[in-house]
Design a protein around this motif. Structure first.
Motif, PDB file in Angstrom:
ATOM      1  N   ASP A  48     -13.016  -8.922  10.859  1.00 51.49           N
ATOM      2  CA  ASP A  48     -11.801  -9.908  11.013  1.00 51.49           C
ATOM      3  C   ASP A  48     -10.652  -9.359  11.856  1.00 51.49           C
ATOM      4  O   ASP A  48     -10.101  -8.371  11.626  1.00 51.49           O
ATOM      5  N   PRO A  49     -10.714  -9.944  13.306  1.00 47.72           N
ATOM      6  CA  PRO A  49      -9.570  -9.294  14.114  1.00 47.72           C
ATOM      7  C   PRO A  49      -8.242  -9.432  13.136  1.00 47.72           C
ATOM      8  O   PRO A  49      -7.286  -8.672  13.693  1.00 47.72           O
ATOM      9  N   GLN A  50      -7.995 -10.465  12.551  1.00 46.58           N
ATOM     10  CA  GLN A  50      -6.453 -10.542  11.960  1.00 46.58           C
ATOM     11  C   GLN A  50      -6.502  -9.490  10.986  1.00 46.58           C
ATOM     12  O   GLN A  50      -5.294  -9.011  10.845  1.00 46.58           O
ATOM     13  N   LYS A  51      -7.468  -9.233  10.045  1.00 48.31           N
ATOM     14  CA  LYS A  51      -7.144  -8.328   9.204  1.00 48.31           C
ATOM     15  C   LYS A  51      -6.846  -6.744   9.905  1.00 48.31           C
ATOM     16  O   LYS A  51      -6.083  -5.902   9.444  1.00 48.31           O
ATOM     17  N   SER A  52      -7.793  -6.709  10.924  1.00 46.85           N
ATOM     18  CA  SER A  52      -7.756  -5.526  11.929  1.00 46.85           C
ATOM     19  C   SER A  52      -6.314  -5.203  12.139  1.00 46.85           C
ATOM     20  O   SER A  52      -5.811  -4.132  12.255  1.00 46.85           O
ATOM     21  N   ALA A  53      -5.995  -6.410  12.782  1.00 52.33           N
ATOM     22  CA  ALA A  53      -4.315  -6.396  13.147  1.00 52.33           C
ATOM     23  C   ALA A  53      -3.238  -6.202  12.174  1.00 52.33           C
ATOM     24  O   ALA A  53      -2.502  -5.318  12.389  1.00 52.33           O
ATOM     25  N   ARG A  54      -3.549  -6.654  10.961  1.00 55.97           N
ATOM     26  CA  ARG A  54      -2.709  -6.255  10.027  1.00 55.97           C
ATOM     27  C   ARG A  54      -2.671  -4.688   9.499  1.00 55.97           C
ATOM     28  O   ARG A  54      -1.691  -4.306   9.262  1.00 55.97           O
ATOM     29  N   LEU A  55      -4.048  -4.327   9.527  1.00 59.29           N
ATOM     30  CA  LEU A  55      -4.285  -2.875   9.039  1.00 59.29           C
ATOM     31  C   LEU A  55      -3.517  -1.983  10.283  1.00 59.29           C
ATOM     32  O   LEU A  55      -2.721  -0.959   9.975  1.00 59.29           O
ATOM     33  N   LEU A  56      -3.605  -2.482  11.392  1.00 62.43           N
ATOM     34  CA  LEU A  56      -3.010  -1.558  12.539  1.00 62.43           C
ATOM     35  C   LEU A  56      -1.323  -1.608  12.430  1.00 62.43           C
ATOM     36  O   LEU A  56      -0.760  -0.569  12.637  1.00 62.43           O
ATOM     37  N   ALA A  57      -1.078  -2.894  12.148  1.00 66.93           N
ATOM     38  CA  ALA A  57       0.530  -2.873  11.775  1.00 66.93           C
ATOM     39  C   ALA A  57       0.920  -2.119  10.874  1.00 66.93           C
ATOM     40  O   ALA A  57       1.971  -1.041  10.528  1.00 66.93           O
ATOM     41  N   GLN A  58       0.083  -1.913   9.468  1.00 69.38           N
ATOM     42  CA  GLN A  58       0.498  -0.949   8.566  1.00 69.38           C
ATOM     43  C   GLN A  58       0.410   0.310   8.987  1.00 69.38           C
ATOM     44  O   GLN A  58       1.167   1.229   8.757  1.00 69.38           O
ATOM     45  N   ALA A  59      -0.464   0.627   9.753  1.00 66.87           N
ATOM     46  CA  ALA A  59      -0.710   2.051  10.173  1.00 66.87           C
ATOM     47  C   ALA A  59       0.654   2.393  11.136  1.00 66.87           C
ATOM     48  O   ALA A  59       0.990   3.693  11.087  1.00 66.87           O
TER      49      ALA A  59
END
Length: 378
Positions: free
Chosen positions: A223-234
């Protein structure tokens, strides 16, 4: 100039006091000698000898206090028995010599000033003789000034010979202090390394591990949205890791100490503290880098302890240089009870001792806590 004049005046008063006590000691030696000879072979002889030894010990203790007050000499406690008697029986000669030197100094001062007041009190018919007398008086006064220091030094060496510590004992004490401070510095370095390792392991390393896990999940996320959230947390973890890494580097050695000196480094300590810190820094000269570093670590550790353990609401940090000594005082209004033998303060004491300085901790129950350090800068 003012410091040298104050020092000479203090030494002069000490020599004058020694001349006064020399008269007492000479009388004591004569009376004690006659008394011991009169009681020699009698049953009361031992009692007379004990009284003489007790009197000599009191006089030796008086001399020890005089030298500590005027010469700054640290001597051992006055001994009892024959050493005290031998010291008093021979010490009066140095005192009388000091009295003669001071009397000559007064005579030289009188002749040196003759060219000023002599014209008003006498009919001067040979001005050349008057000027030569003044020059001779100045020369005599100069010799007596130097002789005052010489008498004080001879008096001190004579006292060390009988009272101690002598040169050998001072050397042994110094070697012991150096061995202890070297071992303390090695232990402080090991403690600092362990603390750095603990900070890196519990802080930065955990952040980096979490960052790797977040990036791995982001790569596997469909999921691109989930990936974006994880990158923001990173990204947030990256920022936190940088902050913690800067904190570790700041605790190891602050860059402000090299860039702006001790005053700038102490300002950084005040800014980073969680409670108000009032800073009073009066450094007319630049202390050596080692003294600045030790003063900074003392202040930083003291402020940290005040924030974490004392419940203080404010801290006052004062740094000033008096002569060749850097004085640092850190005072808080907390509940007190700081343990000087604790890990942090003990490490600071070892750092200060490595520079031949002294660290004093006064922290009674109920507060306040005062930590002061004196660091030689010569």
């Amino acid at each position: 100039m003012r410091t040298h004049l104050q020092r000479w005046l203090r030494v002069t008063v000490g020599v004058l006091a020694g001349a006064v006590t020399a008269v007492v000691e000479l009388a004591f030696a004569l009376v004690a000698g006659v008394w011991l000879l009169a009681t020699l072979g009698r049953c009361t002889g031992r009692g007379a000898e004990a009284r003489v030894e007790a009197g000599a010990r009191r006089l030796a203790e008086l001399e020890r206090r005089r030298m500590a007050a005027f010469f700054g000499t640290e001597l051992s406690a006055a001994p009892s028995g024959r050493p005290a008697v031998n010291y008093i029986a021979s010490r009066w000669s140095f005192g009388l010599l000091g009295g003669v030197v001071l009397a000559c100094a007064l005579l030289g001062a009188g002749y040196a000033s003759l060219a000023v007041w002599g014209w008003f009190v006498a009919d001067i018919r040979a001005p050349g003789t008057l000027i030569l007398s003044s020059i001779a008086g100045l020369f005599l006064l100069y010799l007596c000034v130097q002789g005052t220091y010489g008498v004080a030094l001879a008096d001190e060496r004579h006292a060390r010979r009988f009272l101690g510590p002598n040169d050998g004992q001072l050397m042994e004490r110094r070697i012991g202090e150096l061995v202890a401070s070297r071992a303390g510095v090695v232990e402080a370095v090991h403690d600092e390394r362990r603390r750095i390792e603990r900070d890196l392991h519990d802080g930065v390393q955990q952040r980096i591990v979490a960052l790797g896990m977040l990036l791995g999940r982001a790569r596997r996320a469909a999921d691109p949205q989930k990936s974006a959230r994880l990158l923001a947390q990173a990204h947030e973890e990256t920022q936190q890791a940088l902050v913690e890494l800067r904190d570790v580097a700041w605790r190891v050695y602050p860059a402000a100490l090299d860039e702006g000196g001790l005053a700038a480094a102490l300002e950084t300590v005040a800014e980073r503290a969680a409670i108000p810190v009032r800073l009073d820094c009066d450094l007319r000269a630049t202390p050596p880098p080692t003294a600045q570093a030790v003063a900074y670590f003392v202040a930083a550790e003291a402020v940290t302890n005040a924030v974490k353990h004392s419940g203080a609401t404010r801290v006052i940090v004062r740094a000033e240089q008096r002569g060749t000594v850097l004085h640092l005082r850190v005072e808080d209004d907390g509940q007190g009870g700081a343990d000087p033998s604790g890990g942090g303060l003990l490490g600071l004491a070892r750092r200060v001792a490595a520079l031949d300085g002294t660290l004093t901790v006064a922290s009674p129950a109920g507060g306040p806590t005062l930590i002061s350090a004196e660091l030689p800068c010569a």
